[in-house]
Design an enzyme around this catalytic site. Structure first.
Site, PDB file in Angstrom:
ATOM      1  N   GLY A 121       9.551  31.499  23.887  1.00  0.00           N
ATOM      2  CA  GLY A 121      10.410  30.458  23.323  1.00  0.00           C
ATOM      3  C   GLY A 121      11.073  30.913  22.036  1.00  0.00           C
ATOM      4  O   GLY A 121      10.879  32.043  21.581  1.00  0.00           O
ATOM      5  N   PHE A 122      11.825  30.015  21.459  1.00  0.00           N
ATOM      6  CA  PHE A 122      12.569  30.321  20.230  1.00  0.00           C
ATOM      7  C   PHE A 122      11.605  30.728  19.105  1.00  0.00           C
ATOM      8  O   PHE A 122      11.639  31.864  18.617  1.00  0.00           O
ATOM      9  CB  PHE A 122      13.415  29.081  19.878  1.00  0.00           C
ATOM     10  N   SER A 137       5.473  24.375  24.287  1.00  0.00           N
ATOM     11  CA  SER A 137       5.893  22.978  24.541  1.00  0.00           C
ATOM     12  C   SER A 137       7.402  22.928  24.651  1.00  0.00           C
ATOM     13  O   SER A 137       8.095  23.625  23.909  1.00  0.00           O
ATOM     14  CB  SER A 137       5.465  22.067  23.379  1.00  0.00           C
ATOM     15  N   TYR A 151       6.854  13.348  23.829  1.00  0.00           N
ATOM     16  CA  TYR A 151       6.685  14.485  22.919  1.00  0.00           C
ATOM     17  C   TYR A 151       5.861  14.066  21.704  1.00  0.00           C
ATOM     18  O   TYR A 151       4.872  14.717  21.356  1.00  0.00           O
ATOM     19  CB  TYR A 151       8.056  14.980  22.481  1.00  0.00           C
ATOM     20  N   LYS A 206       2.102  15.399  20.758  1.00  0.00           N
ATOM     21  CA  LYS A 206       1.809  16.155  19.538  1.00  0.00           C
ATOM     22  C   LYS A 206       0.805  15.424  18.649  1.00  0.00           C
ATOM     23  O   LYS A 206       0.008  16.053  17.948  1.00  0.00           O
ATOM     24  CB  LYS A 206       3.111  16.438  18.783  1.00  0.00           C
TER      25      LYS A 206
END
Ligand code: UDP
Length: 329
Positions: free
Chosen positions: A12-13, A77, A147, A151
């Site tokens: 991911g980023f 995620s 989300y 979290k």
């Protein structure tokens, strides 16, 4: 002996930047990703390194990694509002079962684990700027609930492992972050605006654009995470850049930066879109001696140059690469 670091969400980023950082710190890095929103392109340059290993695996299923592990960074995620609207169940599952599996792995290996939480645990905040002791204002059944609540569960589960199993844990609450390797089509405001400017489309501001965000350059975030991991502080720490801007002014900055002659158009504000967001970073300053170093002008320039350097077809791509794309290549 080199430290072994396991990073979930490695393609991911943020995960990919963490892989780079820990390899630079002379660690052995084991990356895990199911590539639902991650992209192997982000870590392609690492496969030639003997210290890097990659597991194409979904961490909501049992995770087995042989050998000893020193640190685990749990970053898997979906993280953009349109992603978790498209894949709400996976978003909840990776926050819940995925987190549980990574905590279980940490316990089995006696490893320290740092988990990625988010400013979204504050929801649409009534306290401004947001301090870590603010408990939040989240709508559990709204579109962002999948989300935000995942979290919040991640934090609760992490603290339970800390308190009950005496696991060595760290929790970072990440505010809006940007930089190279964001997906152009992930729907978040910065790639959306830069993508629109590069395609010669108008920039779409949602609502009246008076909602605020505070954008942190990815290298600053990674430095904060690195320091938090090596600290002995187990309560949540905000990492973000407190420089706050309205989305309308942000659109104007992108127009100036890109030199586009496109206009701003206004679209409806998505449900439960937070009206204001700015981290209070007093804790990060005092515990980690951390402050962001890259201002928006500098960070945006680097990020714009990155997006400009991508092949033109990336600008028009609706989906990101899958594992199969790489196997077939
Ligand atoms: N936004 C916008 N235009 C876009 C995409 C996003 O005006 O094309 C707004 C969005 O409504 C929100 C802000 O920009 O107020 C930041 O959105 P993003 O999806 O980047 O992340 P968020 O901080 O809301 O999780």
């Amino acid at each position: 002996m080199k430290k072994t670091v396991v990073i979930s969400g490695a393609a991911g980023f943020i995960g990919s930047h963490l892989c780079d950082r820990f390899l630079r710190e002379d660690c052995r890095v084991i990356g895990i990703d199911n590539l639902i929103t991650g992209d192997l392109q982000n870590i392609e340059h690492l496969f030639k390194l003997p210290e890097f290993e990659f597991y194409h695996h979904d961490i909501t299923k049992y995770v087995h990694i042989p050998g000893s592990i020193d640190y685990i960074l749990h970053f898997a995620s979906p993280a953009s509002p349109i992603d978790y609207l498209k894949i709400p169940i996976q978003t909840l599952k990776v926050g819940a079962h995925g987190t549980h599996n990574m905590l279980g792995l940490a316990k089995a290996k006696n490893a320290r684990i740092l988990v990625a939480s988010t400013s979204e645990v504050y929801g649409d905040p009534e306290v401004h700027p947001q301090t870590e002791d603010y408990v939040g204002h989240v709508n559990p059944i709204g579109p962002r609930g999948v989300y935000d609540e995942a979290k919040r569960y991640l934090e609760a589960m992490t603290m339970a492992y800390h308190n009950f199993h005496k696991l060595d844990t760290r929790i970072v609450r990440i505010f809006n972050t940007y930089g190279p390797r964001m997906r152009l089509n992930d729907g978040r405001v910065l790639p959306a605006f830069i993508g629109q400017a590069l395609r010669g489309e108008d920039l779409t501001v949602f609502g009246d654009g008076m909602q605020t965000r505070s954008f942190c350059y990815v290298d600053d975030l990674v430095e904060g995470i690195y320091r938090l991991l090596l600290s002995d502080f187990y309560e949540p720490v905000n990492i973000g850049n407190p420089s706050e801007i309205t989305i309308l002014d942000f659109a104007k900055e992108i127009i100036k930066l890109t030199g586009t002659d496109q206009k701003i158009t206004f679209e409806p504000l998505p449900k439960d879109d937070p009206m204001q967001r700015k981290p209070d970073i007093t804790r990060a300053k005092s515990v980690l001696n951390w402050t962001p170093k890259v201002d928006r002008a500098e960070g945006l320039k680097i990020t714009y140059d990155y997006f400009k350097s991508l092949p033109e077809e990336e600008l028009y791509k609706k989906e990101h690469n899958t594992f199969e794309d790489y196997i077939i290549k």
